[in-house]
Scaffold this motif. Structure first.
Motif, PDB file in Angstrom:
ATOM      1  N   ALA A   1      -9.652  13.917  -2.622  1.00  0.00           N
ATOM      2  CA  ALA A   1      -8.540  12.960  -2.693  1.00  0.00           C
ATOM      3  C   ALA A   1      -7.834  12.861  -1.341  1.00  0.00           C
ATOM      4  N   ALA A   2      -7.634  13.995  -0.674  1.00  0.00           N
ATOM      5  CA  ALA A   2      -6.995  13.992   0.643  1.00  0.00           C
ATOM      6  C   ALA A   2      -7.868  13.260   1.666  1.00  0.00           C
ATOM      7  N   SER A   3      -9.168  13.468   1.591  1.00  0.00           N
ATOM      8  CA  SER A   3     -10.084  12.780   2.512  1.00  0.00           C
ATOM      9  C   SER A   3     -10.026  11.273   2.306  1.00  0.00           C
ATOM     10  N   GLN A   4      -9.940  10.841   1.065  1.00  0.00           N
ATOM     11  CA  GLN A   4      -9.842   9.408   0.784  1.00  0.00           C
ATOM     12  C   GLN A   4      -8.539   8.833   1.336  1.00  0.00           C
TER      13      GLN A   4
ATOM     14  N   SER B   1       0.108  14.325   8.558  1.00  0.00           N
ATOM     15  CA  SER B   1       0.662  15.669   8.405  1.00  0.00           C
ATOM     16  C   SER B   1       1.169  15.898   6.991  1.00  0.00           C
ATOM     17  N   ASP B   2       1.770  14.882   6.396  1.00  0.00           N
ATOM     18  CA  ASP B   2       2.256  14.997   5.018  1.00  0.00           C
ATOM     19  C   ASP B   2       1.093  15.227   4.055  1.00  0.00           C
ATOM     20  N   ILE B   3       0.022  14.477   4.229  1.00  0.00           N
ATOM     21  CA  ILE B   3      -1.163  14.656   3.375  1.00  0.00           C
ATOM     22  C   ILE B   3      -1.736  16.060   3.557  1.00  0.00           C
ATOM     23  N   CYS B   4      -1.824  16.507   4.795  1.00  0.00           N
ATOM     24  CA  CYS B   4      -2.392  17.838   5.059  1.00  0.00           C
ATOM     25  C   CYS B   4      -1.535  18.945   4.463  1.00  0.00           C
ATOM     26  N   SER B   5      -0.217  18.830   4.590  1.00  0.00           N
ATOM     27  CA  SER B   5       0.629  19.895   4.038  1.00  0.00           C
ATOM     28  C   SER B   5       0.593  19.892   2.513  1.00  0.00           C
ATOM     29  N   LYS B   6       0.574  18.710   1.895  1.00  0.00           N
ATOM     30  CA  LYS B   6       0.469  18.646   0.428  1.00  0.00           C
ATOM     31  C   LYS B   6      -0.877  19.204  -0.036  1.00  0.00           C
ATOM     32  N   THR B   7      -1.933  18.869   0.677  1.00  0.00           N
ATOM     33  CA  THR B   7      -3.261  19.370   0.327  1.00  0.00           C
ATOM     34  C   THR B   7      -3.314  20.890   0.479  1.00  0.00           C
ATOM     35  N   GLN B   8      -2.698  21.391   1.536  1.00  0.00           N
ATOM     36  CA  GLN B   8      -2.668  22.839   1.758  1.00  0.00           C
ATOM     37  C   GLN B   8      -1.985  23.542   0.590  1.00  0.00           C
ATOM     38  N   VAL B   9      -0.879  22.986   0.116  1.00  0.00           N
ATOM     39  CA  VAL B   9      -0.159  23.592  -1.001  1.00  0.00           C
ATOM     40  C   VAL B   9      -1.003  23.542  -2.271  1.00  0.00           C
ATOM     41  N   GLU B  10      -1.640  22.397  -2.537  1.00  0.00           N
ATOM     42  CA  GLU B  10      -2.450  22.267  -3.746  1.00  0.00           C
ATOM     43  C   GLU B  10      -3.665  23.190  -3.720  1.00  0.00           C
ATOM     44  N   VAL B  11      -4.303  23.311  -2.569  1.00  0.00           N
ATOM     45  CA  VAL B  11      -5.449  24.216  -2.448  1.00  0.00           C
ATOM     46  C   VAL B  11      -4.984  25.660  -2.626  1.00  0.00           C
ATOM     47  N   PHE B  12      -3.823  25.989  -2.067  1.00  0.00           N
ATOM     48  CA  PHE B  12      -3.305  27.342  -2.236  1.00  0.00           C
ATOM     49  C   PHE B  12      -3.021  27.634  -3.700  1.00  0.00           C
ATOM     50  N   LYS B  13      -2.439  26.658  -4.407  1.00  0.00           N
ATOM     51  CA  LYS B  13      -2.155  26.866  -5.832  1.00  0.00           C
ATOM     52  C   LYS B  13      -3.445  27.103  -6.609  1.00  0.00           C
ATOM     53  N   ALA B  14      -4.456  26.268  -6.360  1.00  0.00           N
ATOM     54  CA  ALA B  14      -5.736  26.438  -7.058  1.00  0.00           C
ATOM     55  C   ALA B  14      -6.381  27.774  -6.694  1.00  0.00           C
TER      56      ALA B  14
ATOM     57  N   GLN C   1       7.635  24.521   5.790  1.00  0.00           N
ATOM     58  CA  GLN C   1       8.935  24.290   6.404  1.00  0.00           C
ATOM     59  C   GLN C   1       8.792  23.941   7.887  1.00  0.00           C
ATOM     60  N   MET C   2       7.876  24.614   8.590  1.00  0.00           N
ATOM     61  CA  MET C   2       7.650  24.313   9.999  1.00  0.00           C
ATOM     62  C   MET C   2       7.123  22.900  10.176  1.00  0.00           C
ATOM     63  N   THR C   3       6.200  22.495   9.305  1.00  0.00           N
ATOM     64  CA  THR C   3       5.646  21.141   9.384  1.00  0.00           C
ATOM     65  C   THR C   3       6.732  20.113   9.138  1.00  0.00           C
ATOM     66  N   GLU C   4       7.551  20.331   8.112  1.00  0.00           N
ATOM     67  CA  GLU C   4       8.617  19.385   7.803  1.00  0.00           C
ATOM     68  C   GLU C   4       9.630  19.290   8.940  1.00  0.00           C
ATOM     69  N   SER C   5      10.005  20.424   9.535  1.00  0.00           N
ATOM     70  CA  SER C   5      10.984  20.367  10.625  1.00  0.00           C
ATOM     71  C   SER C   5      10.387  19.714  11.869  1.00  0.00           C
ATOM     72  N   SER C   6       9.120  19.957  12.137  1.00  0.00           N
ATOM     73  CA  SER C   6       8.460  19.301  13.272  1.00  0.00           C
ATOM     74  C   SER C   6       8.414  17.798  13.079  1.00  0.00           C
ATOM     75  N   LEU C   7       8.112  17.377  11.851  1.00  0.00           N
ATOM     76  CA  LEU C   7       8.087  15.942  11.569  1.00  0.00           C
ATOM     77  C   LEU C   7       9.473  15.326  11.692  1.00  0.00           C
ATOM     78  N   ALA C   8      10.490  16.048  11.250  1.00  0.00           N
ATOM     79  CA  ALA C   8      11.853  15.537  11.362  1.00  0.00           C
ATOM     80  C   ALA C   8      12.250  15.358  12.829  1.00  0.00           C
ATOM     81  N   VAL C   9      11.906  16.321  13.666  1.00  0.00           N
ATOM     82  CA  VAL C   9      12.220  16.221  15.094  1.00  0.00           C
ATOM     83  C   VAL C   9      11.466  15.051  15.725  1.00  0.00           C
ATOM     84  N   ALA C  10      10.181  14.912  15.399  1.00  0.00           N
ATOM     85  CA  ALA C  10       9.385  13.817  15.958  1.00  0.00           C
ATOM     86  C   ALA C  10       9.907  12.465  15.486  1.00  0.00           C
ATOM     87  N   THR C  11      10.284  12.366  14.226  1.00  0.00           N
ATOM     88  CA  THR C  11      10.813  11.109  13.694  1.00  0.00           C
ATOM     89  C   THR C  11      12.119  10.756  14.384  1.00  0.00           C
TER      90      THR C  11
END
Length: 179
Positions: free
Chosen positions: A30-33, A81-94, A148-158
């Motif tokens: 799903a993330a690849s799509q 980055s949002d897709i990657c972080s969400k995918t990372q969390v879902e893979v970790f949960k599984a 948290q690091m990904t979210e803060s990096s995205l906030a700074v970049a935005t």
């Protein structure tokens, strides 16, 4: 416990691992799509942004075009980055669910093995359970910190892109040069 019961327990563990692998595969597919669709959209907007107008643009128009391209690139990176972080969390949960099942199976086998010994096995069993519990909480903290690091990096970049986008108008100095 006879060998048929052991084989059945191994088959159950293998089935649980197969289910975990399938769920991880589904998440990554799903993330690849999603990433493929983002890549297509970004490439299309990039090509559209690279078209040169028939008349030569002035400096303000060029800066505006560059700022728009930077905004599109920033949005693309943020979405990826949002897709990657969400995918990372879902893979970790599984994976953690699969690890929990494997740990339960492991503990059951260890307890069966220790019950046949003439010594008290409860301290050893509690030590193993504590070690696995600590390892699990450490992995959860690592994933949470990464998110948290990904979210803060995205906030700074935005914020940086928004600031750059707001300052694309002519400055007093550049207005004096063109006048």
């Amino acid at each position: 416990m006879n060998s048929i019961a052991k084989l059945q327990r191994f088959a159950e563990a293998a089935s649980a691992n197969g289910d975990a692998f399938k769920s991880i595969y589904d998440v990554t597919l799903a993330a690849s799509q999603q990433i493929f669709a983002l890549n297509n959209d970004f490439f299309q907007s990039f090509v559209e942004g690279c078209t040169v107008p028939k008349s030569s643009p002035d400096t303000h128009e060029l800066v505006s075009m560059y700022a728009q391209g930077l905004e599109r690139t920033s949005a693309y990176c943020r979405d990826i980055s949002d897709i990657c972080s969400k995918t990372q969390v879902e893979v970790f949960k599984a994976s953690s669910l699969s690890a929990d099942e494997a740990a339960k199976f492991f503990f059951a086998e260890i307890e069966t093995l220790l019950q046949s010994l003439p010594v008290d096995q409860s301290p050893f069993s509690e030590m193993l359970k504590s070690a696995f519990s600590n390892a699990g909480s450490t992995c959860e903290k690592i994933i949470d910190t990464s998110r948290q690091m990904t979210e803060s990096s995205l906030a700074v970049a935005t914020h940086a892109v928004e600031t750059a986008g707001k300052s694309t108008g002519p400055t007093p100095r550049s207005a004096r040069k063109t006048a």
